[in-house]
Design an enzyme around this catalytic site. Structure first.
Site, PDB file in Angstrom:
ATOM      1  N   ALA A   8      88.768 -69.011  84.701  1.00  0.00           N
ATOM      2  CA  ALA A   8      89.688 -68.611  85.513  1.00  0.00           C
ATOM      3  C   ALA A   8      90.831 -69.513  85.965  1.00  0.00           C
ATOM      4  CB  ALA A   8      88.941 -68.043  86.821  1.00  0.00           C
ATOM      5  N   GLY A   9      91.519 -69.872  85.101  1.00  0.00           N
ATOM      6  CA  GLY A   9      92.670 -70.741  85.114  1.00  0.00           C
ATOM      7  C   GLY A   9      93.990 -69.775  85.629  1.00  0.00           C
ATOM      8  N   ALA A  10      95.274 -70.014  85.114  1.00  0.00           N
ATOM      9  CA  ALA A  10      96.547 -69.321  85.604  1.00  0.00           C
ATOM     10  C   ALA A  10      96.274 -67.955  84.870  1.00  0.00           C
ATOM     11  CB  ALA A  10      97.641 -70.053  84.915  1.00  0.00           C
ATOM     12  N   GLY A  12      93.737 -66.326  83.224  1.00  0.00           N
ATOM     13  CA  GLY A  12      92.441 -65.636  83.584  1.00  0.00           C
ATOM     14  C   GLY A  12      92.401 -65.280  85.202  1.00  0.00           C
ATOM     15  N   ASN A 103      95.193 -69.107  72.618  1.00  0.00           N
ATOM     16  CA  ASN A 103      96.561 -69.474  71.961  1.00  0.00           C
ATOM     17  C   ASN A 103      95.959 -69.713  70.347  1.00  0.00           C
ATOM     18  OD1 ASN A 103      98.462 -68.372  73.627  1.00  0.00           O
ATOM     19  ND2 ASN A 103      98.520 -70.655  74.578  1.00  0.00           N
ATOM     20  N   LYS A 205     104.004 -65.148  68.124  1.00  0.00           N
ATOM     21  CA  LYS A 205     103.839 -65.993  69.124  1.00  0.00           C
ATOM     22  C   LYS A 205     103.568 -67.432  68.762  1.00  0.00           C
ATOM     23  CE  LYS A 205     101.428 -66.852  73.355  1.00  0.00           C
ATOM     24  NZ  LYS A 205     100.256 -66.503  74.275  1.00  0.00           N
ATOM     25  N   ASN A 209     104.898 -71.576  69.645  1.00  0.00           N
ATOM     26  CA  ASN A 209     103.690 -72.485  69.941  1.00  0.00           C
ATOM     27  C   ASN A 209     103.533 -73.739  68.937  1.00  0.00           C
ATOM     28  OD1 ASN A 209     102.970 -71.620  72.210  1.00  0.00           O
ATOM     29  ND2 ASN A 209     101.364 -70.189  71.468  1.00  0.00           N
ATOM     30  N   SER A 274     103.438 -75.571  77.705  1.00  0.00           N
ATOM     31  CA  SER A 274     102.176 -76.103  78.052  1.00  0.00           C
ATOM     32  C   SER A 274     101.671 -77.503  77.518  1.00  0.00           C
ATOM     33  CB  SER A 274     101.080 -74.951  77.510  1.00  0.00           C
ATOM     34  OG  SER A 274     101.017 -74.613  76.080  1.00  0.00           O
TER      35      SER A 274
END
Length: 326
Positions: A8-10, A12, A103, A205, A209, A274
């Site tokens: 449950a970070g950004a 999540g 990712n 994507k 990255n 990131s």
């Protein structure tokens, strides 16, 4: 439908709030100050336009408190997943679907791909086959995560832009489980198309990255700078063209060319990737899934990747020097 967001970070946290607001039976696995804040005050989301909402969500550190789920959406950094596979087992029953919102090249990439590479395992993203054996590839539903968000304080998520979570079965089918999750996410105000060729989206994507992240960690440049500087743009282009050769050998079709993809990065503006953010904050860098995996696929497909190899060696040493890479 029971949905657990593991991590449950950004991203999540953003998903968790949106699902909770829509009345879904959602729970979140978190730890530390983020967990304490959620349990004490709920989870607050600041939307793009500035409106602020708080949702009371069920959150726990021990997955065993949450029970078996219909869907487990994994939103951890790629290197964080293999070590926690044993902890996730209480969430998994006979009908549980693992949604891989991570990712980079996913661990399940060669499941149901067909052809000569069917069943190939990737040590760079799944060391010891922890996920392949611990989850089982038949459980997996792919997911490409597009939103940008950040945790600005414990229990507070700021949504920056984007709301699309593309879904896809490894075999490209529009399965009942994919369509059901798509509907639940859509009811929460999120875009969740079910794609027949999700691997194509994974690579578009990954193109950014793979190149922008390590270059930014090495130079501390924001996207607008590294995509327009003559030297760093050339390095990014070289990495992308090598990756394209690898991907096309695996049957991937790119809907845009390299120059447009780099221009798209420049258009984001003064954004810190990131990997650069993790470096500044002293967090482990997501090198293997974003860069090492493409090098490994180059070996699998017998494709030279000299630019990727060079940048990978440099960013690995940079991260090791900072104590942020094993």
């Amino acid at each position: 439908m029971k949905i657990c967001v593991f991590g449950a970070g950004a991203i999540g946290g953003y998903m968790g709030v949106k699902l909770a607001q829509a009345g879904a039976d959602v729970s979140l696995v978190a730890r530390g100050p983020q967990l304490a804040a959620m349990q004490d005050r709920g989870l607050t989301l600041i939307e793009e336009a500035g409106q602020e909402t708080t949702a009371r969500v069920r959150a726990a550190e021990d997955p065993a408190e949450l029970g078996v789920q219909d869907y487990v959406i994994v939103t951890l950094k790629a290197h964080s997943v293999p070590p926690v596979v044993p902890r996730m087992q209480p969430l998994i029953g006979p009908g549980t679907t693992i949604v891989s919102g991570v990712n980079g090249v996913p661990w399940w990439y060669f499941h149901k791909i067909g052809g000569a590479y069917e069943g190939t395992r990737l040590a760079s993203v799944d060391p010891g086959n922890a996920q392949w054996d611990g989850f089982g590839p038949d459980r997996v539903l792919g997911c490409v995560v597009y939103p940008a968000a950040e945790v600005i304080a414990p229990g507070v998520i700021k949504h920056i832009e984007g709301n699309r979570f593309s879904l896809g079965e490894p075999d490209g089918s529009k399965s009942e489980r994919a369509l059901a999750l798509s509907a639940a996410l859509s009811e929460a105000g999120l875009k969740a198309p079910v794609r027949p060729r999700l691997r194509d989206e994974i690579w578009v994507k990954l193109w950014g990255n793979l190149s922008f992240n390590p270059i930014s960690a090495l130079t501390h440049a924001t996207l607008d700078v590294l995509c327009t500087d003559t030297g760093t743009r050339a390095v990014a282009r070289g990495m992308m063209l090598e990756a394209q050769q690898v991907a096309e050998k695996l049957g991937v079709k790119f809907p845009i060319d390299v120059e447009r993809r780099i221009d798209g990065g420049a258009a984001v503006g003064a954004h810190r990737t990131s990997m650069l953010q993790d470096l500044d904050l002293g967090r482990p860098l997501e090198i293997d899934a974003l860069v090492g995996s493409v090098q490994e696929l180059g070996r699998v497909t017998e494709t030279p990747t000299p630019t990727i190899d060079t940048v990978l060696a440099l960013v690995q040493l940079r991260a090791r020097s900072a104590g942020l890479y094993r």
